[in-house]
Design an enzyme around this catalytic site. Structure first.
Site, PDB file in Angstrom:
ATOM      1  N   ASN A  41      -1.361   7.249  -0.632  1.00  0.00           N
ATOM      2  CA  ASN A  41      -2.492   7.058   0.273  1.00  0.00           C
ATOM      3  C   ASN A  41      -2.435   7.714   1.444  1.00  0.00           C
ATOM      4  O   ASN A  41      -1.316   7.786   2.197  1.00  0.00           O
ATOM      5  CB  ASN A  41      -2.752   5.507   0.294  1.00  0.00           C
ATOM      6  CG  ASN A  41      -1.368   4.653   0.924  1.00  0.00           C
ATOM      7  OD1 ASN A  41      -0.370   5.140   0.534  1.00  0.00           O
ATOM      8  ND2 ASN A  41      -1.636   3.522   1.387  1.00  0.00           N
ATOM      9  N   GLU A  43      -3.912   7.162   5.324  1.00  0.00           N
ATOM     10  CA  GLU A  43      -4.773   6.336   6.074  1.00  0.00           C
ATOM     11  C   GLU A  43      -5.119   6.986   7.449  1.00  0.00           C
ATOM     12  O   GLU A  43      -4.846   8.444   7.490  1.00  0.00           O
ATOM     13  CB  GLU A  43      -3.991   5.181   6.488  1.00  0.00           C
ATOM     14  CG  GLU A  43      -3.986   4.305   5.150  1.00  0.00           C
ATOM     15  CD  GLU A  43      -3.373   2.910   5.434  1.00  0.00           C
ATOM     16  OE1 GLU A  43      -2.943   2.493   6.703  1.00  0.00           O
ATOM     17  OE2 GLU A  43      -3.154   2.145   4.509  1.00  0.00           O
ATOM     18  N   CYS A  52      -7.281   6.806  -1.059  1.00  0.00           N
ATOM     19  CA  CYS A  52      -6.009   6.225  -1.951  1.00  0.00           C
ATOM     20  C   CYS A  52      -5.293   7.116  -2.362  1.00  0.00           C
ATOM     21  O   CYS A  52      -5.688   8.380  -2.849  1.00  0.00           O
ATOM     22  CB  CYS A  52      -7.067   5.307  -2.934  1.00  0.00           C
ATOM     23  SG  CYS A  52      -7.496   3.919  -2.320  1.00  0.00           S
ATOM     24  N   GLU A  54      -4.334   7.201  -5.976  1.00  0.00           N
ATOM     25  CA  GLU A  54      -5.031   7.648  -7.232  1.00  0.00           C
ATOM     26  C   GLU A  54      -5.990   8.861  -6.851  1.00  0.00           C
ATOM     27  O   GLU A  54      -5.825   9.564  -7.468  1.00  0.00           O
ATOM     28  CB  GLU A  54      -5.721   6.415  -7.686  1.00  0.00           C
ATOM     29  CG  GLU A  54      -4.830   5.294  -8.356  1.00  0.00           C
ATOM     30  CD  GLU A  54      -4.870   4.315  -6.988  1.00  0.00           C
ATOM     31  OE1 GLU A  54      -4.691   4.791  -5.842  1.00  0.00           O
ATOM     32  OE2 GLU A  54      -4.816   3.138  -7.319  1.00  0.00           O
ATOM     33  N   CYS A  90      -8.255   0.520  -7.019  1.00  0.00           N
ATOM     34  CA  CYS A  90      -9.564  -0.149  -6.381  1.00  0.00           C
ATOM     35  C   CYS A  90     -10.718   0.290  -7.348  1.00  0.00           C
ATOM     36  O   CYS A  90     -10.545   1.240  -8.137  1.00  0.00           O
ATOM     37  CB  CYS A  90      -9.512   0.263  -5.004  1.00  0.00           C
ATOM     38  SG  CYS A  90     -10.195   1.760  -4.470  1.00  0.00           S
ATOM     39  N   CYS A  93     -11.494   4.159  -6.946  1.00  0.00           N
ATOM     40  CA  CYS A  93     -10.470   4.929  -7.713  1.00  0.00           C
ATOM     41  C   CYS A  93     -10.782   4.738  -9.398  1.00  0.00           C
ATOM     42  O   CYS A  93     -10.588   5.783  -9.998  1.00  0.00           O
ATOM     43  CB  CYS A  93      -9.059   4.471  -7.661  1.00  0.00           C
ATOM     44  SG  CYS A  93      -8.578   4.966  -5.936  1.00  0.00           S
TER      45      CYS A  93
HETATM   46  N1  THU Z   1      -4.835   1.601  -1.848  1.00  0.00           N
HETATM   47  C1  THU Z   1      -4.533   2.920  -2.680  1.00  0.00           C
HETATM   48  O1  THU Z   1      -4.045   3.728  -2.342  1.00  0.00           O
HETATM   49  N2  THU Z   1      -4.807   2.582  -4.024  1.00  0.00           N
HETATM   50  C2  THU Z   1      -5.335   1.470  -4.622  1.00  0.00           C
HETATM   51  O2  THU Z   1      -5.785   1.483  -5.621  1.00  0.00           O
HETATM   52  C3  THU Z   1      -5.619   0.446  -3.854  1.00  0.00           C
HETATM   53  C4  THU Z   1      -5.388   0.495  -2.237  1.00  0.00           C
HETATM   54  C5  THU Z   1      -4.501   2.026  -0.326  1.00  0.00           C
HETATM   55  C6  THU Z   1      -5.552   2.152   0.347  1.00  0.00           C
HETATM   56  C7  THU Z   1      -5.009   1.782   1.897  1.00  0.00           C
HETATM   57  O3  THU Z   1      -4.532   2.759   2.449  1.00  0.00           O
HETATM   58  C8  THU Z   1      -3.852   0.628   1.462  1.00  0.00           C
HETATM   59  O4  THU Z   1      -3.502   0.737   0.085  1.00  0.00           O
HETATM   60  C9  THU Z   1      -4.185  -0.796   1.636  1.00  0.00           C
HETATM   61  O5  THU Z   1      -5.499  -0.991   0.971  1.00  0.00           O
END
Ligand code: THU
Length: 136
Positions: A41, A43, A52, A54, A90, A93
């Site tokens: 991920n 940000e 994300c 994935e 999520c 994804c």
């Molecule tokens: N996140 C992911 O990378 N994948 C997911 O399926 C769930 C959430 C990340 C997004 C964000 O950077 C952090 O987790 C908190 O939501």
């Protein structure tokens, strides 16, 4: 194979850029060619611009010419370095994975370690999905 995929995700987990949530995620996909592509991920100070793990792993595979994803492993850590539990992809994804897979076949491996994981099919996580076939 699950273990190898989990290991590939764990190998890049330290590259996760999550200064805002403190929730570090890594994913590794097994693509049609047999190659593994990983992602973390990433940000952003403008929160919705974050990506994300994935999605990044799938985008990396697609950028290398892959058009099929066979399985994906996901791992996470909280800001203290403790494992983040069985991390489920999520909604966005799940839809991104749907584009490059048959949901009945795609394995989603939610791992806490190489030996401790849950495994589900994408169809279970995204039933009655909308995909490329619907636009043919
Ligand atoms: N996140 C992911 O990378 N994948 C997911 O399926 C769930 C959430 C990340 C997004 C964000 O950077 C952090 O987790 C908190 O939501």
């Amino acid at each position: 194979m699950n273990e190898e995929l989990i290991r590939s995700a764990l190998d890049v987990l330290g590259n996760s850029y999550a200064p805002y949530s403190g929730f570090h995620v890594a994913a590794a996909v097994l693509a049609g060619s047999g190659k593994i592509y990983s992602g973390v991920n990433v940000e952003n100070a403008s929160y919705p611009a974050g990506i994300c793990a994935e999605c990044n792993a799938v985008a990396k595979a697609a950028s290398c010419g892959e058009r099929r994803i066979r399985s994906i492993a996901i791992v996470s850590r909280d800001s203290n370095g403790n494992d983040g539990g069985y991390t489920s992809p999520c909604g966005i994804c799940r839809q991104v994975l749907r584009e490059f897979s048959d949901p009945k076949d795609l394995k989603v491996v939610m791992a806490r370690s190489e030996s401790d994981y849950r495994e589900m099919k994408l169809e279970e996580l995204l039933p009655e999905s909308f995909g490329p076939e619907n636009l043919k």
